[in-house]
Design an enzyme around this catalytic site. Structure first.
Site, PDB file in Angstrom:
ATOM      1  N   LYS B  44     -39.006   7.433 104.501  1.00 32.77           N
ATOM      2  CA  LYS B  44     -39.685   6.096 104.383  1.00 32.77           C
ATOM      3  C   LYS B  44     -39.206   5.968 102.952  1.00 32.77           C
ATOM      4  O   LYS B  44     -38.828   6.732 101.852  1.00 32.77           O
ATOM      5  CB  LYS B  44     -41.237   6.523 104.333  1.00 32.77           C
ATOM      6  CG  LYS B  44     -42.005   5.279 104.210  1.00 32.77           C
ATOM      7  CD  LYS B  44     -43.526   5.627 104.492  1.00 32.77           C
ATOM      8  CE  LYS B  44     -44.271   4.434 104.067  1.00 32.77           C
ATOM      9  NZ  LYS B  44     -43.825   3.047 104.455  1.00 32.77           N
ATOM     10  N   ASN B  68     -44.394  -5.848 111.212  1.00 29.49           N
ATOM     11  CA  ASN B  68     -44.864  -5.069 110.184  1.00 29.49           C
ATOM     12  C   ASN B  68     -44.826  -5.618 108.831  1.00 29.49           C
ATOM     13  O   ASN B  68     -44.025  -6.517 108.463  1.00 29.49           O
ATOM     14  CB  ASN B  68     -44.301  -3.628 110.294  1.00 29.49           C
ATOM     15  CG  ASN B  68     -43.340  -3.601 109.337  1.00 29.49           C
ATOM     16  OD1 ASN B  68     -43.372  -3.429 108.197  1.00 29.49           O
ATOM     17  ND2 ASN B  68     -42.262  -3.554 109.753  1.00 29.49           N
ATOM     18  N   ALA B  69     -45.742  -5.448 108.215  1.00 30.88           N
ATOM     19  CA  ALA B  69     -45.735  -5.906 106.642  1.00 30.88           C
ATOM     20  C   ALA B  69     -46.651  -4.620 105.884  1.00 30.88           C
ATOM     21  O   ALA B  69     -47.872  -4.914 105.253  1.00 30.88           O
ATOM     22  CB  ALA B  69     -46.559  -7.087 106.456  1.00 30.88           C
ATOM     23  N   ILE B  70     -45.804  -3.480 105.813  1.00 27.02           N
ATOM     24  CA  ILE B  70     -46.661  -2.355 105.308  1.00 27.02           C
ATOM     25  C   ILE B  70     -46.515  -2.532 103.859  1.00 27.02           C
ATOM     26  O   ILE B  70     -47.500  -2.315 102.978  1.00 27.02           O
ATOM     27  CB  ILE B  70     -45.854  -1.204 105.752  1.00 27.02           C
ATOM     28  CG1 ILE B  70     -45.647  -0.983 107.230  1.00 27.02           C
ATOM     29  CG2 ILE B  70     -46.433   0.182 104.812  1.00 27.02           C
ATOM     30  CD1 ILE B  70     -47.142  -0.782 107.808  1.00 27.02           C
ATOM     31  N   CYS B 127     -36.145  -5.140 102.311  1.00 29.92           N
ATOM     32  CA  CYS B 127     -37.560  -5.316 102.706  1.00 29.92           C
ATOM     33  C   CYS B 127     -38.168  -6.635 102.556  1.00 29.92           C
ATOM     34  O   CYS B 127     -38.136  -7.117 101.287  1.00 29.92           O
ATOM     35  CB  CYS B 127     -38.486  -4.292 101.921  1.00 29.92           C
ATOM     36  SG  CYS B 127     -40.119  -4.176 102.401  1.00 29.92           S
ATOM     37  N   LYS B 162     -28.475  -1.008 103.103  1.00 31.07           N
ATOM     38  CA  LYS B 162     -29.257  -1.540 104.006  1.00 31.07           C
ATOM     39  C   LYS B 162     -29.123  -3.077 103.811  1.00 31.07           C
ATOM     40  O   LYS B 162     -29.880  -3.687 102.971  1.00 31.07           O
ATOM     41  CB  LYS B 162     -30.657  -0.595 104.082  1.00 31.07           C
ATOM     42  CG  LYS B 162     -31.178  -1.355 105.485  1.00 31.07           C
ATOM     43  CD  LYS B 162     -32.324  -0.621 105.944  1.00 31.07           C
ATOM     44  CE  LYS B 162     -33.022  -0.724 107.317  1.00 31.07           C
ATOM     45  NZ  LYS B 162     -33.934   0.096 107.563  1.00 31.07           N
TER      46      LYS B 162
END
Lengths: 253, 310
Positions: B44, B68-70, B127, B162
């Site tokens: 993570k 998702n929106a962690i 992200c 990434k």
């Protein structure tokens, strides 16, 4: 926590949009406390399993009883399962209610809507320890109410409904306000606004709250279901640190 | 069947690893199977300080995928080094650290600290769920090249960048990362998305937008890897919607040398192990003797070769 294909042994409508589902399998042997949950894969299409609290279980018959309410696609898909079908289940998950009671202690149980089921097994275990139980259950209306007579085996049950069609009109907090005397301990499960109101109302009384939240993995890896906490770490994961917390452990928002 | 694959910094016994953010730091999944069975583990995201992330709800279902929106919740780089990496090291599995930040300085700080404890870095400039940093670096080739260069300078291990699919030309971004000194690419992060609840009339996620992952993303990722593969000289780790061994073969053919499995871990916590078991037979079924032979296969395929195959 294991993944297992459980067999449906019973599936019935118990109230409006609310079903009782009884599943059979080895998983039952891993249950440690009332208030734990299972994470159900309701269909092969969906990415997110649905967490459902364990309402009761029977070790000898290897059955787990769940009650769920149809809210969206996943719970709707669950209604299609029939006796004999198998269901992909992950569980039992999380930490449940600590069953603490000495004979004669006054213990309060309050549940709202689909937050009622996990209190059922808890009520039985507290009753067996000799606690004097006051049980306040809140529902939208008489059509949504369930488990009333079952709870009556273990204590004095008071029903609150939004529209007054069963019991008294009002919220569970109105029910608590109407009680005389004090409680040694309380346990509660329901939507977060209700938990917040109950915790505020009962002040410093020792309390345990069970929280619900949309979950991802359900095992603690994805951080989808967190709640702010008072410790140094600053958060708790509802799926594995909870869903049950001491009322002073977490920050309800 | 030879499923081994050699990548900069990584000697993988098979090309399968869990994707960053879907596997925590491995502890929870280690209760289901030995992590040593995996090619590697991508941790993570790590940031300089601990982060709480976004308010809940943080996840939502969508057709063929999930949002998702962690918001990069993590305990901070120091805590990850002290508390999490020793556990993963003991599992005997190569470790890739996902590095995130709000500023170039934060990326550099995290990379510098964490790189001596892991086998490779995955530089997260993609992200979509944080207000500062994250995808802003992944949408501008000048910023992407700069942050890559500065992270590569301080890192003791190879850096895989990434990439975000939220760009008009993925090849421009891939080449920027390569110019910055990346040893490889990780493709792709989630696609910025939203769902609205007809009852509440508001977005389902508390953050409003979230990142789309899952099967719905797979064709987008395959297309982007297929576009990038002939334009760069560095290897690609492919990800997005992998659920079956055939999906992995598709990724290899597009040009990925290894793959990461994300959201499918939520459907089935044992998915990575099952894919490791199934891959050799599936490769054999499609006529391959090794993983390496399949990499980039779609770019070399001719009409004649197709006719000659049984």
């Amino acid at each position: 926590m294991i993944r297992e294909d459980l067999t449906v042994v019973d599936h019935t409508l118990v109230a409006e949009d609310t079903y009782q589902l009884i599943l059979c399998g080895r998983m039952v042997h891993d249950i440690k406390q009332p208030g734990q949950f299972v994470h159900i894969r309701t269909s092969t299409d969906e990415y997110l399993r649905r967490p459902v609290s364990i309402s009761d279980y029977n070790i000898d018959e290897e059955t787990i009883t769940l009650l769920y309410k149809v809210i969206g696609k996943g719970t709707k898909a669950l209604t299609a399962y029939q006796i004999g079908d198998s269901l992909d289940v992950l569980g039992p998950g999380g930490r449940g209610f600590p069953v603490k009671a000495r004979p004669g202690e006054n213990v309060l149980l309050t549940g709202g809507g689909i937050g009622v089921p996990p209190l059922y097994r808890l009520a039985r275990e507290l009753y067996e320890k000799g606690a004097d139980l006051t049980i306040i259950l809140g529902f939208q209306s008489i059509r949504h109410a369930f488990l009333k007579s079952e709870f009556q085996q273990y204590g004095s049950v008071y029903i609150m409904t939004d529209d007054g069609t069963s019991g008294n009109k009002g919220f569970v907090t109105d029910g608590i306000a109407g009680m005389s005397g004090s409680f040694d301990r309380y346990y509660t499960c329901g939507p977060t606004p209700m938990l917040k109101a109950v915790v505020k109302q009962l002040g410093d009384t020792e309390g345990y709250i069970s929280m619900e939240e949309r979950m991802g993995c359900g095992i603690g890896a994805c951080f989808a279901c967190v709640v702010p906490s008072h410790d140094e770490k600053g958060y708790k994961r509802i799926c594995c640190d909870g869903p049950v917390f001491h009322h002073k452990e977490v920050v309800l928002t | 069947m030879n499923t081994m694959i050699q990548l900069p910094g990584l000697s993988l016994k098979n090309p399968i690893m869990p994707a960053s953010g879907c596997f925590g730091f491995g502890r929870e999944y280690a209760r289901f199977y030995p992590l040593a069975e995996l090619g590697a583990v991508i941790m993570k995201a790590a940031t300089g300080e601990k982060r709480y992330g976004n308010p809940t709800p943080r996840v939502a279902e969508s057709t063929g995928g999930m949002l998702n929106a962690i918001g990069l919740q993590n305990p901070g780089v120091e805590s990850i080094i002290q508390e999490e990496i020793p556990f993963l090291k003991a599992q005997q599995v190569p470790i890739i650290a996902n590095v995130a930040g709000s500023t170039v300085e934060e990326y550099v700080e995290v990379a510098e600290k964490i790189s001596s404890h892991v086998d490779a870095l995955e530089l997260n400039i993609s992200c979509p769920n944080v207000k500062e940093g994250g995808v802003q670096f992944g949408m501008d080739p000048v910023l992407a090249e700069d942050v890559t260069r500065r992270v590569v300078q301080v890192s003791r291990v190879p850096v895989y960048v990434k990439l975000s699919p939220n760009v008009s030309d993925i090849v421009v971004m891939a080449k920027a990362a390569e110019r910055g000194g990346a040893s490889g690419l990780s493709m792709i992060n989630t696609l910025t998305a939203m769902r609205i609840d007809p009852s509440s009339r508001k977005p389902v996620l508390s953050n409003g937008t979230g990142g789309l992952s899952g099967a719905a993303l797979k064709p987008v990722s395959i297309r982007m890897i297929h576009q990038v593969y002939p334009k760069v000289a560095i290897p690609i780790i492919g990800m997005g919607g992998i659920e079956t061994a055939a999906d992995i073969v598709e990724y290899l053919l597009a040009g990925a040398s290894a793959v990461a499995v994300g959201s499918a871990n939520f459907k089935n916590p044992l998915i990575c192990r099952e894919l490791v078991e199934q891959l050799p037979e599936t490769l054999h079924h499609y006529g391959f003797q090794s993983v390496e032979e399949a990499v980039g296969g779609a770019h070399r395929e001719s009409v004649e070769a197709g006719l000659l195959r049984p």
